[in-house]
Design a protein around this motif. Structure first.
Motif, PDB file in Angstrom:
ATOM      1  N   ARG A  26       0.828  -1.217   0.000  1.00  0.00           N
ATOM      2  CA  ARG A  26       0.000   0.000   0.000  1.00  0.00           C
ATOM      3  C   ARG A  26       0.859   1.262   0.000  1.00  0.00           C
ATOM      4  O   ARG A  26       0.547   2.236  -0.660  1.00  0.00           O
ATOM      5  CB  ARG A  26      -0.932   0.001   1.204  1.00  0.00           C
ATOM      6  N   TYR A  27       1.931   1.272   0.760  1.00  0.00           N
ATOM      7  CA  TYR A  27       2.751   2.476   0.880  1.00  0.00           C
ATOM      8  C   TYR A  27       3.566   2.747  -0.384  1.00  0.00           C
ATOM      9  O   TYR A  27       3.707   3.893  -0.790  1.00  0.00           O
ATOM     10  CB  TYR A  27       3.675   2.369   2.093  1.00  0.00           C
ATOM     11  N   PHE A  28       4.107   1.703  -0.996  1.00  0.00           N
ATOM     12  CA  PHE A  28       5.024   1.897  -2.122  1.00  0.00           C
ATOM     13  C   PHE A  28       4.428   1.622  -3.499  1.00  0.00           C
ATOM     14  O   PHE A  28       4.913   2.141  -4.490  1.00  0.00           O
ATOM     15  CB  PHE A  28       6.272   1.016  -1.964  1.00  0.00           C
ATOM     16  N   PHE A  29       3.388   0.802  -3.595  1.00  0.00           N
ATOM     17  CA  PHE A  29       2.930   0.377  -4.910  1.00  0.00           C
ATOM     18  C   PHE A  29       1.498   0.780  -5.264  1.00  0.00           C
ATOM     19  O   PHE A  29       1.269   1.373  -6.304  1.00  0.00           O
ATOM     20  CB  PHE A  29       3.081  -1.143  -5.050  1.00  0.00           C
ATOM     21  N   PHE A  30       0.537   0.433  -4.446  1.00  0.00           N
ATOM     22  CA  PHE A  30      -0.867   0.675  -4.765  1.00  0.00           C
ATOM     23  C   PHE A  30      -1.598   1.199  -3.538  1.00  0.00           C
ATOM     24  O   PHE A  30      -1.326   0.777  -2.426  1.00  0.00           O
ATOM     25  CB  PHE A  30      -1.562  -0.617  -5.231  1.00  0.00           C
ATOM     26  N   ALA A  31      -2.551   2.099  -3.768  1.00  0.00           N
ATOM     27  CA  ALA A  31      -3.359   2.625  -2.670  1.00  0.00           C
ATOM     28  C   ALA A  31      -4.766   2.906  -3.182  1.00  0.00           C
ATOM     29  O   ALA A  31      -4.948   3.270  -4.340  1.00  0.00           O
ATOM     30  CB  ALA A  31      -2.742   3.899  -2.110  1.00  0.00           C
ATOM     31  N   ILE A  51      -7.959   2.492  -7.658  1.00  0.00           N
ATOM     32  CA  ILE A  51      -6.627   2.083  -7.221  1.00  0.00           C
ATOM     33  C   ILE A  51      -5.614   3.033  -7.841  1.00  0.00           C
ATOM     34  O   ILE A  51      -5.627   3.259  -9.046  1.00  0.00           O
ATOM     35  CB  ILE A  51      -6.297   0.637  -7.682  1.00  0.00           C
ATOM     36  N   VAL A  52      -4.726   3.598  -7.012  1.00  0.00           N
ATOM     37  CA  VAL A  52      -3.646   4.463  -7.491  1.00  0.00           C
ATOM     38  C   VAL A  52      -2.388   3.611  -7.618  1.00  0.00           C
ATOM     39  O   VAL A  52      -1.970   2.973  -6.655  1.00  0.00           O
ATOM     40  CB  VAL A  52      -3.370   5.625  -6.509  1.00  0.00           C
ATOM     41  N   ASN A  53      -1.807   3.617  -8.794  1.00  0.00           N
ATOM     42  CA  ASN A  53      -0.550   2.913  -9.033  1.00  0.00           C
ATOM     43  C   ASN A  53       0.589   3.877  -8.711  1.00  0.00           C
ATOM     44  O   ASN A  53       0.939   4.729  -9.518  1.00  0.00           O
ATOM     45  CB  ASN A  53      -0.488   2.443 -10.486  1.00  0.00           C
ATOM     46  N   LYS A  54       1.160   3.754  -7.522  1.00  0.00           N
ATOM     47  CA  LYS A  54       2.227   4.652  -7.081  1.00  0.00           C
ATOM     48  C   LYS A  54       3.552   4.336  -7.758  1.00  0.00           C
ATOM     49  O   LYS A  54       4.448   5.167  -7.800  1.00  0.00           O
ATOM     50  CB  LYS A  54       2.405   4.546  -5.571  1.00  0.00           C
ATOM     51  N   PHE A  55       3.681   3.140  -8.267  1.00  0.00           N
ATOM     52  CA  PHE A  55       4.936   2.678  -8.867  1.00  0.00           C
ATOM     53  C   PHE A  55       5.093   3.137 -10.316  1.00  0.00           C
ATOM     54  O   PHE A  55       6.202   3.200 -10.838  1.00  0.00           O
ATOM     55  CB  PHE A  55       4.978   1.152  -8.784  1.00  0.00           C
ATOM     56  N   VAL A 165       2.903  14.338  -7.439  1.00  0.00           N
ATOM     57  CA  VAL A 165       2.060  13.302  -8.037  1.00  0.00           C
ATOM     58  C   VAL A 165       2.233  11.994  -7.267  1.00  0.00           C
ATOM     59  O   VAL A 165       3.351  11.501  -7.113  1.00  0.00           O
ATOM     60  CB  VAL A 165       2.394  13.107  -9.528  1.00  0.00           C
ATOM     61  N   LEU A 166       1.115  11.454  -6.771  1.00  0.00           N
ATOM     62  CA  LEU A 166       1.136  10.170  -6.066  1.00  0.00           C
ATOM     63  C   LEU A 166       1.247   9.014  -7.048  1.00  0.00           C
ATOM     64  O   LEU A 166       1.892   8.017  -6.761  1.00  0.00           O
ATOM     65  CB  LEU A 166      -0.125   9.993  -5.234  1.00  0.00           C
ATOM     66  N   GLY A 167       0.567   9.131  -8.183  1.00  0.00           N
ATOM     67  CA  GLY A 167       0.609   8.066  -9.166  1.00  0.00           C
ATOM     68  C   GLY A 167      -0.512   8.187 -10.175  1.00  0.00           C
ATOM     69  O   GLY A 167      -1.267   9.154 -10.195  1.00  0.00           O
ATOM     70  N   LYS A 168      -0.587   7.168 -10.991  1.00  0.00           N
ATOM     71  CA  LYS A 168      -1.572   7.099 -12.067  1.00  0.00           C
ATOM     72  C   LYS A 168      -2.732   6.224 -11.588  1.00  0.00           C
ATOM     73  O   LYS A 168      -2.530   5.276 -10.843  1.00  0.00           O
ATOM     74  CB  LYS A 168      -0.902   6.460 -13.284  1.00  0.00           C
ATOM     75  N   THR A 169      -3.926   6.562 -12.035  1.00  0.00           N
ATOM     76  CA  THR A 169      -5.079   5.733 -11.678  1.00  0.00           C
ATOM     77  C   THR A 169      -5.890   5.428 -12.921  1.00  0.00           C
ATOM     78  O   THR A 169      -6.094   6.298 -13.764  1.00  0.00           O
ATOM     79  CB  THR A 169      -5.945   6.405 -10.586  1.00  0.00           C
ATOM     80  N   SER A 170      -6.297   4.188 -13.050  1.00  0.00           N
ATOM     81  CA  SER A 170      -7.104   3.820 -14.215  1.00  0.00           C
ATOM     82  C   SER A 170      -8.052   2.659 -13.907  1.00  0.00           C
ATOM     83  O   SER A 170      -8.740   2.193 -14.793  1.00  0.00           O
ATOM     84  CB  SER A 170      -6.206   3.449 -15.395  1.00  0.00           C
ATOM     85  N   ILE A 171      -8.104   2.214 -12.640  1.00  0.00           N
ATOM     86  CA  ILE A 171      -8.941   1.077 -12.282  1.00  0.00           C
ATOM     87  C   ILE A 171      -9.988   1.501 -11.257  1.00  0.00           C
ATOM     88  O   ILE A 171      -9.649   1.957 -10.168  1.00  0.00           O
ATOM     89  CB  ILE A 171      -8.108  -0.081 -11.703  1.00  0.00           C
ATOM     90  N   ILE A 172     -11.254   1.354 -11.624  1.00  0.00           N
ATOM     91  CA  ILE A 172     -12.355   1.560 -10.677  1.00  0.00           C
ATOM     92  C   ILE A 172     -12.725   0.186 -10.126  1.00  0.00           C
ATOM     93  O   ILE A 172     -12.947  -0.749 -10.897  1.00  0.00           O
ATOM     94  CB  ILE A 172     -13.586   2.194 -11.357  1.00  0.00           C
ATOM     95  N   TYR A 173     -12.797   0.069  -8.799  1.00  0.00           N
ATOM     96  CA  TYR A 173     -13.180  -1.213  -8.214  1.00  0.00           C
ATOM     97  C   TYR A 173     -14.518  -1.153  -7.481  1.00  0.00           C
ATOM     98  O   TYR A 173     -15.040  -2.188  -7.050  1.00  0.00           O
ATOM     99  CB  TYR A 173     -12.077  -1.763  -7.301  1.00  0.00           C
TER     100      TYR A 173
END
Length: 183
Positions: A26-31, A51-55, A165-173
């Protein structure tokens, strides 16, 4: 008795490893993040869970039209679409996006443009008018919400430093009827 203690210890170790692994992921990859408001409608809806892809930007660079999450000046996280990359000139004229003088299609706005009968969806502007510079500064992004009339974005808060920027997001769950990838 020793066998029960050993089994309990194994369960405790497995639980600790699972919790640590979940925290690292959660901290480094996805949140998870919750969409707050209508600024990205109709692409995203208020209270959509994503889901935010932080990586993603650790190994790559932001691309035009990515949907990103970033820390905004109001101590809040915003979800917006990347319109301008470092060095780009941005202009809107007659409801058309021009990047470096070239017209770009924005198919994610088609639904809104069809339903908007009282003028343009995006008011005309130049980058100089909005941020006081002719190009997007190095190390920064120009972002906008898809619901152009009701979005607080780079037109109001200025360009966004890439380090925010925290990351990219493209997945709605969630909700179930919206599950999937967004573009």
């Amino acid at each position: 008795m020793a066998k029960k203690k050993n089994e309990l210890w194994e369960w405790v170790k497995a639980l600790v490893v699972a919790v640590v692994l979940a925290a690292v992921i959660r901290y480094f990859f996805f949140a998870p993040i919750v969409v707050d408001g209508l600024s990205m409608a109709p692409t995203l809806h208020d209270q959509d869970r994503m889901i935010v892809n932080k990586f993603s930007y650790t190994v790559g660079e932001p691309k035009r039209f990515d949907i990103i999450v970033f820390h905004a000046p109001e101590n809040k996280d915003y979800i917006k679409r990347v319109i301008g990359l470092p060095g780009d000139t941005i202009e809107y004229k007659d409801d058309v996006l021009y990047v470096n003088g070239e017209a770009y299609e924005e198919p994610y706005l088609d639904k809104l443009k069809e339903s908007t009968l009282d003028g343009p969806l995006t008011e005309p502007f130049t980058l100089t008018e909005k941020i006081g510079q002719a190009t997007v500064p190095e190390g920064e992004l120009f972002v906008m919400g898809d619901n152009r009339r009701y979005s607080k974005d780079s037109r109001h808060i200025g360009s966004v430093p890439i380090e925010e920027v925290l990351g990219k997001t493209s997945i709605i769950y969630w909700p179930i009827e919206d599950i999937g990838l967004v573009k």
